[in-house]
Each structure stands twice: as structure tokens, then as C-alpha cells.
Write a protein that holds these residues in place. Structure first.
Motif, PDB file in Angstrom:
ATOM      1  N   ASP A 194     -37.330  50.571 -26.903  1.00 60.45           N
ATOM      2  CA  ASP A 194     -38.387  51.578 -27.082  1.00 60.45           C
ATOM      3  C   ASP A 194     -39.755  51.072 -26.662  1.00 60.45           C
ATOM      4  O   ASP A 194     -40.729  51.835 -26.683  1.00 60.45           O
ATOM      5  N   TYR A 195     -39.854  49.820 -26.305  1.00 62.44           N
ATOM      6  CA  TYR A 195     -41.136  49.210 -25.896  1.00 62.44           C
ATOM      7  C   TYR A 195     -42.224  49.437 -26.954  1.00 62.44           C
ATOM      8  O   TYR A 195     -43.278  49.986 -26.691  1.00 62.44           O
ATOM      9  N   ARG A 196     -41.941  48.965 -28.139  1.00 63.66           N
ATOM     10  CA  ARG A 196     -42.881  49.143 -29.248  1.00 63.66           C
ATOM     11  C   ARG A 196     -43.101  47.791 -29.937  1.00 63.66           C
ATOM     12  O   ARG A 196     -42.155  47.056 -30.211  1.00 63.66           O
ATOM     13  N   ILE A 197     -44.376  47.478 -30.215  1.00 61.58           N
ATOM     14  CA  ILE A 197     -44.752  46.280 -30.969  1.00 61.58           C
ATOM     15  C   ILE A 197     -45.643  46.710 -32.125  1.00 61.58           C
ATOM     16  O   ILE A 197     -46.642  47.413 -31.917  1.00 61.58           O
ATOM     17  N   GLN A 198     -45.277  46.285 -33.317  1.00 59.58           N
ATOM     18  CA  GLN A 198     -46.063  46.590 -34.508  1.00 59.58           C
ATOM     19  C   GLN A 198     -46.520  45.275 -35.136  1.00 59.58           C
ATOM     20  O   GLN A 198     -45.703  44.432 -35.504  1.00 59.58           O
ATOM     21  N   LEU A 199     -47.830  45.108 -35.248  1.00 58.06           N
ATOM     22  CA  LEU A 199     -48.411  43.865 -35.769  1.00 58.06           C
ATOM     23  C   LEU A 199     -49.305  44.180 -36.950  1.00 58.06           C
ATOM     24  O   LEU A 199     -50.119  45.114 -36.899  1.00 58.06           O
ATOM     25  N   GLU A 200     -49.167  43.357 -38.013  1.00 61.39           N
ATOM     26  CA  GLU A 200     -49.961  43.564 -39.225  1.00 61.39           C
ATOM     27  C   GLU A 200     -50.307  42.207 -39.825  1.00 61.39           C
ATOM     28  O   GLU A 200     -49.429  41.373 -40.027  1.00 61.39           O
ATOM     29  N   ILE A 201     -51.598  41.984 -40.100  1.00 64.97           N
ATOM     30  CA  ILE A 201     -52.052  40.765 -40.778  1.00 64.97           C
ATOM     31  C   ILE A 201     -52.897  41.204 -41.962  1.00 64.97           C
ATOM     32  O   ILE A 201     -53.927  41.865 -41.799  1.00 64.97           O
ATOM     33  N   LYS A 202     -52.440  40.832 -43.172  1.00 63.42           N
ATOM     34  CA  LYS A 202     -53.116  41.278 -44.394  1.00 63.42           C
ATOM     35  C   LYS A 202     -53.409  40.097 -45.310  1.00 63.42           C
ATOM     36  O   LYS A 202     -52.769  39.045 -45.225  1.00 63.42           O
ATOM     37  N   PRO A 225     -30.274  46.364 -27.170  1.00 56.74           N
ATOM     38  CA  PRO A 225     -28.983  45.950 -27.745  1.00 56.74           C
ATOM     39  C   PRO A 225     -28.169  45.083 -26.799  1.00 56.74           C
ATOM     40  O   PRO A 225     -27.486  44.161 -27.213  1.00 56.74           O
ATOM     41  N   SER A 226     -28.283  45.339 -25.489  1.00 60.30           N
ATOM     42  CA  SER A 226     -27.495  44.578 -24.518  1.00 60.30           C
ATOM     43  C   SER A 226     -27.969  43.148 -24.384  1.00 60.30           C
ATOM     44  O   SER A 226     -27.241  42.278 -23.915  1.00 60.30           O
ATOM     45  N   ARG A 227     -29.217  42.877 -24.790  1.00 59.88           N
ATOM     46  CA  ARG A 227     -29.778  41.521 -24.684  1.00 59.88           C
ATOM     47  C   ARG A 227     -29.861  40.845 -26.041  1.00 59.88           C
ATOM     48  O   ARG A 227     -30.550  39.845 -26.214  1.00 59.88           O
ATOM     49  N   ASN A 263     -31.670  46.722 -32.807  1.00 61.73           N
ATOM     50  CA  ASN A 263     -32.778  47.257 -32.015  1.00 61.73           C
ATOM     51  C   ASN A 263     -34.132  46.615 -32.311  1.00 61.73           C
ATOM     52  O   ASN A 263     -35.104  46.913 -31.615  1.00 61.73           O
ATOM     53  N   LEU A 264     -34.216  45.773 -33.352  1.00 61.25           N
ATOM     54  CA  LEU A 264     -35.515  45.226 -33.751  1.00 61.25           C
ATOM     55  C   LEU A 264     -35.445  43.728 -33.974  1.00 61.25           C
ATOM     56  O   LEU A 264     -34.416  43.189 -34.411  1.00 61.25           O
ATOM     57  N   PHE A 265     -36.552  43.079 -33.704  1.00 58.75           N
ATOM     58  CA  PHE A 265     -36.723  41.665 -34.034  1.00 58.75           C
ATOM     59  C   PHE A 265     -37.944  41.575 -34.934  1.00 58.75           C
ATOM     60  O   PHE A 265     -39.051  41.954 -34.536  1.00 58.75           O
ATOM     61  N   VAL A 266     -37.764  41.056 -36.156  1.00 52.47           N
ATOM     62  CA  VAL A 266     -38.825  41.071 -37.179  1.00 52.47           C
ATOM     63  C   VAL A 266     -39.128  39.644 -37.616  1.00 52.47           C
ATOM     64  O   VAL A 266     -38.210  38.870 -37.937  1.00 52.47           O
ATOM     65  N   VAL A 267     -40.417  39.288 -37.638  1.00 50.17           N
ATOM     66  CA  VAL A 267     -40.853  37.973 -38.107  1.00 50.17           C
ATOM     67  C   VAL A 267     -41.942  38.184 -39.156  1.00 50.17           C
ATOM     68  O   VAL A 267     -42.921  38.900 -38.920  1.00 50.17           O
ATOM     69  N   LYS A 268     -41.743  37.546 -40.323  1.00 52.11           N
ATOM     70  CA  LYS A 268     -42.743  37.608 -41.392  1.00 52.11           C
ATOM     71  C   LYS A 268     -43.153  36.170 -41.739  1.00 52.11           C
ATOM     72  O   LYS A 268     -42.305  35.330 -42.038  1.00 52.11           O
TER      73      LYS A 268
END
Length: 344
Positions: free
Chosen positions: A272-280, A296-298, A334-339
Motif C-alpha cells: 500500500d506504500y504507507r509509512i506511519q511514524l509516531e514519537i511521543k 506479501p511476496s517479499r 502486510n505490515l512491518f512494525v517497530v516499537k
């Protein structure tokens, strides 16, 4: 020193002690010093037995006792009187047990008080000397190990400094080259000049501000510039959702901890070519979260390619914030999440 040599030393100490006792006891009883009467032979065997048993016990217990005292002592080089008093008390108890056992159950010679007193004094003195020798040997071993460790640290520091100086050469060269290119670009090409300016600002921050902590306001300004520069090479399909907590201003942090995670997100964003960034800011915690869509293929390749950068980041966090950070990585279809949470 190996076990075989250790027990040879114990036997040597016991033998020397026995010879001293032979001379002292024979003189006390006005017997020929090297006489071989029945009583003299029994006394010699008695003292030799006491010496060997006592020193065998000392050879087993003293290294452990000395190491324990050294570990607990504030001044590791000097032994206090309590340490030697405890050693003397243990020697006294053990010698009594050994002497009574040998006298009553083995030789059945009965008590000879003068002999018993001389035996205690001589054996106790040499046992204390033996304890001192063992204690000093442990101190010397610890000192040698610390010296070797210090030398290793110095070598590692020099190696790190050399690598740092080498790593500086390329940013300096690139920074100076960009300045040259900037003045060669046509004045009408404003976009190219702006891109060069942004890249120069990023390099300046990486080159000159990585040696000390920075404020979160400085770090966020750098991240905004970095994101803006990354956007220059991305398609218009990319959807960015950014949030920087306005409370993040004067909090101190080591720089360039978040940048590798943002770089990975731009590098591997797919689907989906989406990046969500949050610093709190949450109390004394700085909470960073970045989510990028993936294909998904990668999915399998994503895990393998991101491994090195994340492992390097983990190592930096362990060195800079031991027991003061938490890094969570999750990957779905579909997502890669780093916290990343850092206690300041």
C-alpha cells in the motif's frame, strides 16, 4: 598452577614444618635431636601426620576463604585483623580435632602438654604464613588478569578510534564534494540546490553531532530533514502519516538511534506504500513507533535484509542504554512494525 604442583607444595610445607617440630620437640625433651627411640619416632610420626592433614585442609580451604575475603573487602590489597583472626580461630579448631583424633584413635600416646603447645604454636604460625602466601598469590593473579583486561580495553579503544577516524574521512570528502557541486549547479535549478542543501545538513549533523547527547528537538529536526530528503526519491503513491509530540524538546538522547529504523521503512515499503511514524513522550520515556506496509511476496526477504541494521541498532542500545530500553519488532503479512522505548 596445576593440581599436581599444588599438592607438592603442600607436602613441601608439611615436611619443612615437621623438621622444625622435630628439632623443637627433641630440644624441649632433651632427647637427641636425630635420635630414633620409640617415643621420638612416634612423636615424629604424630607431628608429620598433623602437619600433612592440616596443610591438606588448608590447601583446599584457604584459596576459597582468601578469594571470599578479597571480594568483600573494600581495600583488596590489605587484609584486616578480622580476616586473620578468623583464620587463626579456624586453625585452632581444626588442629584440636586433628590432634585429638590422632592421639586417641591412632597413636594412643596420651597428652603431652608441652608437646601440644609447641605443636600448636609452630603449626599455627606456618599455617598463617601459608594463608598469606595463598592470599598474595590470588591478589597477583587478579592483578595480572585486570592488567590484561585493561590492555585489551585499550587496544579495543584504539581500534575503535581508528575505525571512527577512517569513517570520518568519507563523510568529510562527501561533504566537501557536495559544497563544490552546489556552486556548480545552475542558479535556475532550485530543486537540485535545495536537495544538495538538505543532504549537506544531514551530513553535518551525522558528522559533528554524534559525539555527545543532543536534545530531542535537535533530533526531531534532523529526522524531519531526513524524511523530506527521502521523499525526494519516492513516488507520489507514498502516504506518510507523521506525529511528533510537541512536548519533546529539551530531553537528552543519543543521536541517530531512530534514523536506521526510518531508513528501513523507506527502503522496504511496498504494498500500500504507507509509512506511519509516531514519537511521543510518556513520563520519562520516549516512545518511537514506525509502521510500513510490505509486500506479501517479499515477506521472507524482508526479514533477512533487515537483520543486520537492527542487530547493529540493538548493540548500540545495549552500550548506550543498558537495561533502559525496550525494542519490539513485529511482522505480519502486510505490515512491518517497530516499537522502541527509551528511558531518559
Amino acid at each position: 598452577m596445576n593440581v599436581k604442583h599444588e599438592w607438592l607444595n603442600i607436602f613441601f610445607f608439611a615436611l619443612i614444618l615437621s623438621i622444625c617440630l622435630f628439632i623443637v620437640l627433641d630440644s624441649a625433651y632433651e632427647d637427641p635431636i636425630w635420635g630414633f627411640s620409640t617415643i621420638s619416632l612416634k612423636i615424629r610420626l604424630l607431628n608429620l601426620g598433623i602437619s600433612i592433614v592440616a596443610f591438606c585442609f588448608a590447601g583446599y580451604m584457604y584459596p576459597r576463604m582468601a578469594q571470599s575475603f578479597i571480594d568483600k573487602s573494600k581495600d583488596k590489597k590489605r587484609a584486616n585483623w578480622k580476616e586473620y583472626a578468623l583464620v587463626f580461630l579456624i586453625n585452632f579448631i581444626i588442629l584440636n580435632i586433628i590432634y585429638l583424633f590422632i592421639v586417641f584413635f591412632i597413636t594412643k600416646m596420651g597428652f603431652r602438654w608441652k608437646e601440644l603447645l609447641l605443636n600448636y604454636v609452630t603449626v599455627s604460625a606456618l599455617l598463617l604464613l601459608y594463608y598469606t602466601v595463598i592470599r598474595n598469590r590470588i591478589l597477583f593473579k587478579n592483578f595480572t588478569e585486570q592488567s590484561l583486561q585493561l590492555e585489551k580495553v585499550k587496544v579495543d579503544q584504539l581500534d575503535t578510534e581508528l575505525k571512527f577516524l577512517k569513517s570520518q574521512y568519507h563523510p568529510h570528502f562527501l561533504f566537501n564534494a557536495l559544497n563544490t557541486i552546489y556552486f556548480q549547479v545552475d542558479e535556475k535549478n532550485t530543486e537540485a540546490k535545495q536537495s544538495i542543501e538538505k543532504l549537506s545538513d544531514l551530513l553535518r549533523y551525522q558528522l559533528y553531532d554524534i559525539e555527545h547527547e543532543v536534545t530531542m528537538e535537535q533530533e526531531i529536526n534532523y529526522l524531519k530533514s531526513y524524511i523530506a530528503f527521502q521523499q525526494l526519491r519516492m513516488t507520489e503513491r507514498l502516504v506518510l502519516d507523521l506525529y511528533f509530540d510537541p512536548e519533546l524538546k529539551e530531553q537528552k538522547i543519543h543521536p541517530l538511534l531512530f534514523q536506521p529504523l526510518i531508513e528501513n521503512a523507506f527502503k522496504y515499503v511496498r504494498g500500500d506504500y504507507r509509512i506511519q511514524l509516531e514519537i511521543k513522550l510518556n513520563g520519562n520515556q520516549i516512545r518511537f513507533e514506525i509502521i510500513n506496509s510490505i509486500s506479501p511476496s517479499r515477506n521472507t526477504n524482508n526479514k533477512k535484509e533487515k537483520g543486520i541494521g537492527i542487530e547493529n541498532l540493538k548493540r548500540r542500545l545495549e552500550l548506550l542504554y543498558p537495561d533502559k530500553y525496550n525494542l519490539e519488532i513485529q511482522q505480519t503479512e502486510n505490515l512491518f512494525v517497530v516499537k522502541l522505548t527509551i528511558n531518559t
